[in-house]
Design a protein around this motif. Structure first.
Motif, PDB file in Angstrom:
ATOM      1  N   GLN A 148      10.327 -26.244 -19.278  1.00  0.00           N
ATOM      2  CA  GLN A 148       9.085 -25.627 -18.822  1.00  0.00           C
ATOM      3  C   GLN A 148       7.945 -26.635 -18.706  1.00  0.00           C
ATOM      4  OE1 GLN A 148       8.743 -22.313 -17.782  1.00  0.00           O
ATOM      5  NE2 GLN A 148      10.959 -22.615 -17.885  1.00  0.00           N
ATOM      6  N   ASN A 149       8.051 -27.736 -19.445  1.00  0.00           N
ATOM      7  CA  ASN A 149       6.951 -28.691 -19.493  1.00  0.00           C
ATOM      8  C   ASN A 149       7.307 -30.060 -18.936  1.00  0.00           C
ATOM      9  OD1 ASN A 149       4.862 -27.056 -20.945  1.00  0.00           O
ATOM     10  ND2 ASN A 149       6.555 -26.869 -22.374  1.00  0.00           N
ATOM     11  N   SER A 150       8.399 -30.141 -18.187  1.00  0.00           N
ATOM     12  CA  SER A 150       8.780 -31.402 -17.566  1.00  0.00           C
ATOM     13  C   SER A 150       9.640 -31.108 -16.344  1.00  0.00           C
ATOM     14  CB  SER A 150       9.563 -32.275 -18.560  1.00  0.00           C
ATOM     15  OG  SER A 150      10.817 -31.694 -18.839  1.00  0.00           O
ATOM     16  N   LYS A 151      10.087 -32.150 -15.709  1.00  0.00           N
ATOM     17  CA  LYS A 151      10.898 -31.977 -14.501  1.00  0.00           C
ATOM     18  C   LYS A 151      12.376 -32.257 -14.751  1.00  0.00           C
ATOM     19  CE  LYS A 151       7.059 -32.907 -11.485  1.00  0.00           C
ATOM     20  NZ  LYS A 151       6.533 -33.532 -10.300  1.00  0.00           N
ATOM     21  N   ILE A 152      12.791 -32.321 -16.032  1.00  0.00           N
ATOM     22  CA  ILE A 152      14.209 -32.582 -16.313  1.00  0.00           C
ATOM     23  C   ILE A 152      15.017 -31.302 -16.136  1.00  0.00           C
ATOM     24  CG2 ILE A 152      13.742 -34.525 -17.842  1.00  0.00           C
ATOM     25  CD1 ILE A 152      14.244 -32.749 -20.229  1.00  0.00           C
ATOM     26  N   ASP A 153      16.291 -31.479 -15.819  1.00  0.00           N
ATOM     27  CA  ASP A 153      17.146 -30.316 -15.601  1.00  0.00           C
ATOM     28  C   ASP A 153      17.622 -29.727 -16.932  1.00  0.00           C
ATOM     29  OD1 ASP A 153      19.353 -31.825 -16.513  1.00  0.00           O
ATOM     30  OD2 ASP A 153      19.933 -32.387 -14.488  1.00  0.00           O
ATOM     31  N   GLU A 154      18.280 -28.596 -16.847  1.00  0.00           N
ATOM     32  CA  GLU A 154      18.691 -27.859 -18.048  1.00  0.00           C
ATOM     33  C   GLU A 154      19.684 -28.634 -18.912  1.00  0.00           C
ATOM     34  OE1 GLU A 154      20.647 -23.546 -19.187  1.00  0.00           O
ATOM     35  OE2 GLU A 154      19.616 -23.771 -17.279  1.00  0.00           O
ATOM     36  N   LYS A 155      20.634 -29.318 -18.288  1.00  0.00           N
ATOM     37  CA  LYS A 155      21.628 -30.100 -19.042  1.00  0.00           C
ATOM     38  C   LYS A 155      20.950 -31.229 -19.815  1.00  0.00           C
ATOM     39  CE  LYS A 155      25.665 -32.055 -20.080  1.00  0.00           C
ATOM     40  NZ  LYS A 155      25.736 -32.293 -21.491  1.00  0.00           N
ATOM     41  N   ALA A 156      20.068 -31.964 -19.154  1.00  0.00           N
ATOM     42  CA  ALA A 156      19.350 -33.055 -19.814  1.00  0.00           C
ATOM     43  C   ALA A 156      18.447 -32.511 -20.916  1.00  0.00           C
ATOM     44  CB  ALA A 156      18.532 -33.845 -18.801  1.00  0.00           C
ATOM     45  N   ALA A 157      17.825 -31.369 -20.682  1.00  0.00           N
ATOM     46  CA  ALA A 157      16.957 -30.758 -21.689  1.00  0.00           C
ATOM     47  C   ALA A 157      17.763 -30.338 -22.909  1.00  0.00           C
ATOM     48  CB  ALA A 157      16.226 -29.561 -21.100  1.00  0.00           C
ATOM     49  N   THR A 158      18.951 -29.799 -22.702  1.00  0.00           N
ATOM     50  CA  THR A 158      19.803 -29.390 -23.820  1.00  0.00           C
ATOM     51  C   THR A 158      20.253 -30.605 -24.612  1.00  0.00           C
ATOM     52  OG1 THR A 158      20.537 -27.430 -22.615  1.00  0.00           O
ATOM     53  CG2 THR A 158      21.918 -28.157 -24.451  1.00  0.00           C
ATOM     54  N   ASP A 159      20.654 -31.661 -23.928  1.00  0.00           N
ATOM     55  CA  ASP A 159      21.062 -32.892 -24.615  1.00  0.00           C
ATOM     56  C   ASP A 159      19.902 -33.475 -25.424  1.00  0.00           C
ATOM     57  OD1 ASP A 159      23.559 -32.625 -23.461  1.00  0.00           O
ATOM     58  OD2 ASP A 159      23.204 -34.139 -21.911  1.00  0.00           O
ATOM     59  N   LEU A 160      18.721 -33.500 -24.835  1.00  0.00           N
ATOM     60  CA  LEU A 160      17.546 -34.013 -25.524  1.00  0.00           C
ATOM     61  C   LEU A 160      17.165 -33.109 -26.694  1.00  0.00           C
ATOM     62  CD1 LEU A 160      15.356 -36.146 -25.679  1.00  0.00           C
ATOM     63  CD2 LEU A 160      14.069 -34.849 -23.950  1.00  0.00           C
ATOM     64  N   ALA A 161      17.307 -31.812 -26.535  1.00  0.00           N
ATOM     65  CA  ALA A 161      16.988 -30.866 -27.612  1.00  0.00           C
ATOM     66  C   ALA A 161      17.844 -31.129 -28.844  1.00  0.00           C
ATOM     67  CB  ALA A 161      17.178 -29.435 -27.124  1.00  0.00           C
ATOM     68  N   VAL A 162      19.111 -31.463 -28.638  1.00  0.00           N
ATOM     69  CA  VAL A 162      19.994 -31.782 -29.766  1.00  0.00           C
ATOM     70  C   VAL A 162      19.451 -32.987 -30.524  1.00  0.00           C
ATOM     71  CG1 VAL A 162      22.316 -32.613 -30.378  1.00  0.00           C
ATOM     72  CG2 VAL A 162      22.040 -30.741 -28.745  1.00  0.00           C
ATOM     73  N   HIS A 163      19.013 -34.003 -29.807  1.00  0.00           N
ATOM     74  CA  HIS A 163      18.461 -35.205 -30.445  1.00  0.00           C
ATOM     75  C   HIS A 163      17.133 -34.901 -31.160  1.00  0.00           C
ATOM     76  CE1 HIS A 163      21.428 -38.004 -28.932  1.00  0.00           C
ATOM     77  NE2 HIS A 163      21.305 -37.459 -27.733  1.00  0.00           N
ATOM     78  N   VAL A 164      16.304 -34.091 -30.532  1.00  0.00           N
ATOM     79  CA  VAL A 164      15.020 -33.721 -31.138  1.00  0.00           C
ATOM     80  C   VAL A 164      15.254 -32.973 -32.442  1.00  0.00           C
ATOM     81  CG1 VAL A 164      12.988 -32.234 -30.863  1.00  0.00           C
ATOM     82  CG2 VAL A 164      13.718 -33.702 -28.978  1.00  0.00           C
ATOM     83  N   LEU A 165      16.149 -31.998 -32.421  1.00  0.00           N
ATOM     84  CA  LEU A 165      16.417 -31.224 -33.636  1.00  0.00           C
ATOM     85  C   LEU A 165      17.052 -32.080 -34.716  1.00  0.00           C
ATOM     86  CD1 LEU A 165      17.570 -27.820 -32.159  1.00  0.00           C
ATOM     87  CD2 LEU A 165      15.434 -28.341 -33.341  1.00  0.00           C
ATOM     88  N   ASN A 166      17.903 -33.006 -34.325  1.00  0.00           N
ATOM     89  CA  ASN A 166      18.505 -33.911 -35.301  1.00  0.00           C
ATOM     90  C   ASN A 166      17.421 -34.740 -35.980  1.00  0.00           C
ATOM     91  OD1 ASN A 166      20.560 -35.230 -36.746  1.00  0.00           O
ATOM     92  ND2 ASN A 166      20.620 -36.878 -35.246  1.00  0.00           N
TER      93      ASN A 166
END
Length: 53
Positions: free
Chosen positions: A25-43
């Motif tokens: 919602q706050n960037s231009k990355i796609d859903e797959k990249a956002a999910t991968d990044l979310a895993v790293h953020v939560l870690n």
């Protein structure tokens, strides 16, 4: 007789989805990249000591 079916979604998967949604919602990355990044953020967040959070 109708049988309701539900799918179990773990709390971790719910957290990943929440962060991924915020990222898309706050960037231009796609859903797959956002999910991968979310895993790293939560870690990273999970490794911050409770007192610091």
């Amino acid at each position: 007789m109708a049988v309701a079916t539900s799918t179990y979604v773990s709390l971790y998967d719910q957290r990943v989805a929440l962060v991924a949604h915020a990222l898309t919602q706050n960037s231009k990355i796609d859903e797959k990249a956002a999910t991968d990044l979310a895993v790293h953020v939560l870690n990273a967040l999970d490794h911050i000591p409770e007192k610091v959070r």
